[in-house]
Design a protein around this motif. Structure first.
Motif, PDB file in Angstrom:
ATOM      1  N   GLU A 150      56.041  -5.786   6.582  1.00  0.00           N
ATOM      2  CA  GLU A 150      56.029  -4.494   7.255  1.00  0.00           C
ATOM      3  C   GLU A 150      56.921  -3.473   6.553  1.00  0.00           C
ATOM      4  N   ASP A 151      57.689  -3.951   5.583  1.00  0.00           N
ATOM      5  CA  ASP A 151      58.615  -3.097   4.830  1.00  0.00           C
ATOM      6  C   ASP A 151      59.554  -2.343   5.772  1.00  0.00           C
ATOM      7  N   LYS A 152      60.151  -3.095   6.691  1.00  0.00           N
ATOM      8  CA  LYS A 152      61.107  -2.487   7.604  1.00  0.00           C
ATOM      9  C   LYS A 152      62.046  -3.569   8.133  1.00  0.00           C
ATOM     10  N   VAL A 153      63.118  -3.147   8.753  1.00  0.00           N
ATOM     11  CA  VAL A 153      64.056  -4.078   9.362  1.00  0.00           C
ATOM     12  C   VAL A 153      63.542  -4.423  10.761  1.00  0.00           C
ATOM     13  N   ARG A 154      63.465  -5.708  11.043  1.00  0.00           N
ATOM     14  CA  ARG A 154      63.046  -6.173  12.359  1.00  0.00           C
ATOM     15  C   ARG A 154      64.246  -6.744  13.125  1.00  0.00           C
ATOM     16  N   ARG A 155      64.127  -6.751  14.419  1.00  0.00           N
ATOM     17  CA  ARG A 155      65.175  -7.299  15.277  1.00  0.00           C
ATOM     18  C   ARG A 155      65.201  -8.825  15.172  1.00  0.00           C
ATOM     19  N   SER A 156      66.251  -9.409  15.717  1.00  0.00           N
ATOM     20  CA  SER A 156      66.308 -10.866  15.809  1.00  0.00           C
ATOM     21  C   SER A 156      65.054 -11.386  16.484  1.00  0.00           C
ATOM     22  N   ILE A 157      64.570 -12.519  16.021  1.00  0.00           N
ATOM     23  CA  ILE A 157      63.380 -13.128  16.616  1.00  0.00           C
ATOM     24  C   ILE A 157      63.620 -13.502  18.072  1.00  0.00           C
ATOM     25  N   LEU A 158      64.874 -13.646  18.470  1.00  0.00           N
ATOM     26  CA  LEU A 158      65.186 -13.925  19.870  1.00  0.00           C
ATOM     27  C   LEU A 158      64.727 -12.787  20.785  1.00  0.00           C
ATOM     28  N   VAL A 159      64.804 -11.570  20.287  1.00  0.00           N
ATOM     29  CA  VAL A 159      64.398 -10.416  21.091  1.00  0.00           C
ATOM     30  C   VAL A 159      62.885 -10.405  21.279  1.00  0.00           C
ATOM     31  N   ASP A 160      62.147 -10.536  20.188  1.00  0.00           N
ATOM     32  CA  ASP A 160      60.689 -10.432  20.264  1.00  0.00           C
ATOM     33  C   ASP A 160      60.042 -11.665  20.890  1.00  0.00           C
ATOM     34  N   SER A 161      60.652 -12.833  20.734  1.00  0.00           N
ATOM     35  CA  SER A 161      60.080 -14.051  21.305  1.00  0.00           C
ATOM     36  C   SER A 161      60.458 -14.247  22.770  1.00  0.00           C
ATOM     37  N   LYS A 162      61.549 -13.613  23.193  1.00  0.00           N
ATOM     38  CA  LYS A 162      62.098 -13.785  24.547  1.00  0.00           C
ATOM     39  C   LYS A 162      62.530 -15.231  24.808  1.00  0.00           C
ATOM     40  N   ALA A 163      62.806 -15.974  23.744  1.00  0.00           N
ATOM     41  CA  ALA A 163      63.245 -17.368  23.888  1.00  0.00           C
ATOM     42  C   ALA A 163      64.632 -17.424  24.516  1.00  0.00           C
ATOM     43  N   ASP A 164      64.909 -18.526  25.186  1.00  0.00           N
ATOM     44  CA  ASP A 164      66.207 -18.700  25.841  1.00  0.00           C
ATOM     45  C   ASP A 164      67.282 -19.180  24.876  1.00  0.00           C
ATOM     46  N   LEU A 165      66.880 -19.942  23.850  1.00  0.00           N
ATOM     47  CA  LEU A 165      67.847 -20.489  22.902  1.00  0.00           C
ATOM     48  C   LEU A 165      67.160 -20.695  21.563  1.00  0.00           C
ATOM     49  N   LEU A 166      67.910 -20.471  20.496  1.00  0.00           N
ATOM     50  CA  LEU A 166      67.419 -20.700  19.143  1.00  0.00           C
ATOM     51  C   LEU A 166      68.302 -21.755  18.485  1.00  0.00           C
ATOM     52  N   ILE A 167      67.673 -22.770  17.921  1.00  0.00           N
ATOM     53  CA  ILE A 167      68.395 -23.796  17.169  1.00  0.00           C
ATOM     54  C   ILE A 167      68.057 -23.624  15.700  1.00  0.00           C
ATOM     55  N   TYR A 168      69.092 -23.463  14.874  1.00  0.00           N
ATOM     56  CA  TYR A 168      68.833 -23.213  13.455  1.00  0.00           C
ATOM     57  C   TYR A 168      69.360 -24.348  12.589  1.00  0.00           C
ATOM     58  N   GLY A 169      68.814 -24.420  11.385  1.00  0.00           N
ATOM     59  CA  GLY A 169      69.247 -25.462  10.454  1.00  0.00           C
ATOM     60  C   GLY A 169      68.765 -26.831  10.898  1.00  0.00           C
ATOM     61  N   MET A 170      69.545 -27.851  10.565  1.00  0.00           N
ATOM     62  CA  MET A 170      69.207 -29.221  10.964  1.00  0.00           C
ATOM     63  C   MET A 170      69.434 -29.365  12.466  1.00  0.00           C
ATOM     64  N   GLY A 171      68.354 -29.589  13.204  1.00  0.00           N
ATOM     65  CA  GLY A 171      68.447 -29.473  14.652  1.00  0.00           C
ATOM     66  C   GLY A 171      68.640 -30.745  15.445  1.00  0.00           C
ATOM     67  N   GLU A 172      68.754 -31.903  14.772  1.00  0.00           N
ATOM     68  CA  GLU A 172      68.799 -33.161  15.517  1.00  0.00           C
ATOM     69  C   GLU A 172      69.964 -33.230  16.508  1.00  0.00           C
ATOM     70  N   LYS A 173      71.162 -32.853  16.076  1.00  0.00           N
ATOM     71  CA  LYS A 173      72.325 -32.967  16.952  1.00  0.00           C
ATOM     72  C   LYS A 173      72.297 -31.946  18.090  1.00  0.00           C
ATOM     73  N   PRO A 174      72.101 -30.640  17.799  1.00  0.00           N
ATOM     74  CA  PRO A 174      72.082 -29.684  18.921  1.00  0.00           C
ATOM     75  C   PRO A 174      70.935 -29.910  19.894  1.00  0.00           C
ATOM     76  N   ILE A 175      69.764 -30.362  19.406  1.00  0.00           N
ATOM     77  CA  ILE A 175      68.649 -30.579  20.320  1.00  0.00           C
ATOM     78  C   ILE A 175      68.954 -31.738  21.260  1.00  0.00           C
ATOM     79  N   THR A 176      69.643 -32.751  20.750  1.00  0.00           N
ATOM     80  CA  THR A 176      70.018 -33.894  21.588  1.00  0.00           C
ATOM     81  C   THR A 176      71.050 -33.489  22.632  1.00  0.00           C
TER      82      THR A 176
END
Length: 239
Positions: A150-176
């Protein structure tokens, strides 16, 4: 080891009437550790949770998203092993004709910006069910970011997805850790201290030490990144 349930029939064979967690993936379901959805779902399964998977649901209606019912604790969402926009378009912004992570290598089984589309669908269908996003697409888009297509700056995906939590990187420990807390009836919006996670919050909801860091534009313990508005005005401010 049997495959994870992908239908009510599979759940019935296991004697389940409800899942604990539903995993939605933008990739075809491949039960191999080279795929993030296989690792995360099997880690949860090893903790005793009932997990089912919906791979590449048809996002143009609601039926595929409903086929395993409402899960007890939450819905986990990933676009797959590749960002969906990279998966769909070449560097010259031409549509790709194949998708190596779909049946037969055929393109068209997932939407653009799949995490956002899937999360919005789940929020529409299962309104009060926690939505947790992860994987490459969510991880790389968790901050204000430049979007090449889109050649523009977009907001955090948390805003557009309306997700409650985002887990980044290797997710095994935080997901557990997150799954154990949800099992103890800890509300998803109270889970704010897990390493490797991100969430949206109002200024007044933040811990005092973070508010103080924001007011002073960062300190030795807390780094403060430029806001979406600042990055939108000056793309180099994020560097």
């Amino acid at each position: 080891m049997s495959f994870l349930p992908i239908s009510f029939e599979d759940m019935n064979e296991k004697g389940w009437d409800q899942l604990d967690f539903l995993y939605i993936s933008g990739d075809a379901y491949v039960d191999h550790p080279s795929f993030g959805h296989a690792i995360i779902t099997r880690v949860l399964e090893s903790e005793g949770f009932k997990v089912g998977i919906i791979a590449q649901p048809n996002w143009k209606n609601n039926e595929d998203f409903k086929k395993l019912g409402r899960p007890k604790y939450g819905v986990l969402i990933s676009s797959g092993v590749i960002d969906s926009m990279v998966n769909h378009y070449t560097a010259s912004k031409k549509k790709r004709s194949t998708d190596l992570y779909s049946p037969g290598g055929k393109a068209g089984y997932r939407p653009d910006r799949a995490v956002i589309v899937y999360a919005n669908k789940i929020k529409e269908i299962f309104k009060d069910t926690p939505v947790i996003i992860g994987g490459l697409e969510a991880s790389l888009r968790r901050f204000a970011h430049y979007d090449y297509w889109e050649d523009k700056v977009r907001r955090s995906i948390l805003v557009d997805s309306k997700a409650d939590l985002l887990i980044y990187g290797m997710g095994e420990k935080p997901i557990t850790e997150m799954a154990r807390l949800l099992k103890k009836d800890v509300p998803i919006h109270s889970i704010k201290n897990l390493r490797g996670t991100a969430y949206l919050a109002r200024y007044e909801e933040l811990p005092a030490e973070i508010r103080e860091a924001i007011d002073s534009n960062g300190n030795k313990k807390v780094a403060v990144l430029p806001s979406f508005e600042a990055v939108q005005e000056n793309k180099k401010s994020i560097c």
